[in-house]
Design a protein around this motif. Structure first.
Motif, short mmCIF file in Angstrom:
data_model
loop_
_atom_site.label_atom_id
_atom_site.label_comp_id
_atom_site.label_asym_id
_atom_site.label_seq_id
_atom_site.Cartn_x
_atom_site.Cartn_y
_atom_site.Cartn_z
N ALA A 38 0.82 -1.22 0.00
CA ALA A 38 0.00 0.00 0.00
C ALA A 38 0.85 1.27 0.00
CB ALA A 38 -0.92 0.01 1.23
N ALA A 39 2.08 1.18 0.52
CA ALA A 39 2.86 2.39 0.80
C ALA A 39 3.53 2.99 -0.43
CB ALA A 39 3.94 2.08 1.84
N HIS A 40 3.47 4.31 -0.53
CA HIS A 40 4.37 5.02 -1.45
C HIS A 40 5.73 5.20 -0.79
CE1 HIS A 40 0.41 6.55 -3.12
NE2 HIS A 40 1.04 6.20 -4.22
N TYR A 41 5.75 5.40 0.52
CA TYR A 41 6.99 5.64 1.24
C TYR A 41 7.02 4.81 2.52
CZ TYR A 41 6.28 9.78 -1.62
OH TYR A 41 6.00 10.62 -2.66
N VAL A 42 8.19 4.29 2.84
CA VAL A 42 8.39 3.54 4.08
C VAL A 42 9.34 4.35 4.96
CG1 VAL A 42 9.17 1.38 5.13
CG2 VAL A 42 8.11 1.36 2.85
N ILE A 43 8.90 4.66 6.18
CA ILE A 43 9.69 5.50 7.09
C ILE A 43 10.07 4.68 8.32
CG2 ILE A 43 9.52 7.55 8.60
CD1 ILE A 43 9.54 8.37 5.68
N ILE B 70 9.75 12.50 7.14
CA ILE B 70 8.59 12.48 6.24
C ILE B 70 8.57 13.75 5.39
CG2 ILE B 70 6.06 12.54 6.12
CD1 ILE B 70 6.04 10.80 8.69
N LEU B 71 8.83 14.89 6.02
CA LEU B 71 8.84 16.16 5.27
C LEU B 71 9.91 16.13 4.18
CD1 LEU B 71 8.38 18.69 8.22
CD2 LEU B 71 6.65 17.97 6.55
N GLU B 72 11.08 15.61 4.52
CA GLU B 72 12.16 15.53 3.52
C GLU B 72 11.77 14.59 2.38
OE1 GLU B 72 15.72 14.47 5.66
OE2 GLU B 72 15.64 16.35 6.80
N THR B 73 11.19 13.46 2.75
CA THR B 73 10.80 12.48 1.73
C THR B 73 9.77 13.07 0.78
OG1 THR B 73 11.24 10.70 3.28
CG2 THR B 73 9.86 10.16 1.39
N LEU B 74 8.80 13.80 1.35
CA LEU B 74 7.75 14.39 0.51
C LEU B 74 8.31 15.49 -0.38
CD1 LEU B 74 4.85 14.62 3.11
CD2 LEU B 74 4.96 13.08 1.13
N SER B 75 9.23 16.29 0.14
CA SER B 75 9.73 17.39 -0.68
C SER B 75 10.68 16.86 -1.75
CB SER B 75 10.39 18.48 0.15
OG SER B 75 11.55 18.00 0.75
N LEU B 76 11.40 15.79 -1.44
CA LEU B 76 12.22 15.15 -2.47
C LEU B 76 11.35 14.59 -3.58
CD1 LEU B 76 14.93 13.17 -0.46
CD2 LEU B 76 15.26 15.17 -1.92
N ALA B 77 10.23 13.98 -3.14
CA ALA B 77 9.32 13.39 -4.12
C ALA B 77 8.75 14.47 -5.02
CB ALA B 77 8.20 12.65 -3.41
N ARG B 78 8.46 15.62 -4.43
CA ARG B 78 7.89 16.73 -5.19
C ARG B 78 8.92 17.29 -6.18
NH1 ARG B 78 5.71 19.68 -0.57
NH2 ARG B 78 4.24 18.02 -0.19
#
Ligand code: ADP
Ligand code: MG
Length: 174
Positions: A146-151, A164-172
């Motif tokens: 189900a996951a897009h990201y595993v933290i 999580i914030l870093e992962t999301l901004s990298l993804a963006r």
């Protein structure tokens, strides 16, 4: 319009704790499907399971997921949310799905330290360590699917939010 963020993972992995902190960091709303269900039905999870069984609870859980999904919202889900295909697909299609990964030993330590924070009927009636190990072994593949990201959610809450914030901004950016 910012996509909703769904937090998934086992009971005790920190979905509620991290979800609240993440929503503050992003200035998003926060919803918790378990909390929503309790408000909507005026019953605890244990009450619902006692009167309607786990199947009845799961049906209501899917409805709760749809009800709380909204833009710019962090959504903490119940530990078993990933069991239904329809829930996994819904989360992946409507937002970003973040798996808070925590091993059995740490989960058990958290749940035994504060059992009142995570009241849930046992699934098997066996000792919590055995039950968590079994439940995780059954669900780990579904969380990953189900996951897009595993933290790594064994760190301090502030670190987890940061990651999580870093992962999301990298993804963006990517
Ligand atoms: P969930 O909503 O996934 O069941 P909770 O957020 O209720 O999990 O957290 C379960 C317990 O673990 C709570 O007592 C909480 O304070 C604690 N906890 C959550 N995240 C962490 C963390 N990163 N480090 C230490 N303890 C944590
Ligand atoms: Mg919770």
């Amino acid at each position: 319009m910012a996509l909703p963020l769904f937090l998934i993972g086992a009971r005790g992995c920190g979905k509620t704790t991290i979800g609240r902190a993440l929503s503050h960091a992003l200035d998003y709303a926060f919803s918790d499907t378990d909390h929503y269900l309790q408000q909507a039905t005026q019953q605890t999870v244990a009450d619902i399971v006692a009167s309607e069984g786990w199947h009845g609870f799961r049906v209501r859980e899917t409805a709760a997921l749809l009800a709380v999904t909204a833009p710019s919202t962090v959504i903490a889900t119940g530990g078993g949310m990933v069991l239904a295909d329809v829930n996994r697909h819904y989360m992946r299609e409507h937002g970003r799905v973040i798996y808070l990964n925590v091993g059995v030993e740490i989960l058990v330590a958290r749940l035994t330290a504060k059992p009142e924070a995570t009241q849930r009927p046992t699934l098997t009636g066996r000792p919590i360590a055995d039950e968590m190990a079994e439940v995780l072994s059954q669900r780990a593949a579904l969380y990953l699917q189900a996951a897009h990201y595993v933290i790594d959610a064994t760190q301090q809450p502030e670190k987890i939010v940061q990651q999580i914030l870093e992962t999301l901004s990298l993804a963006r950016a990517g």
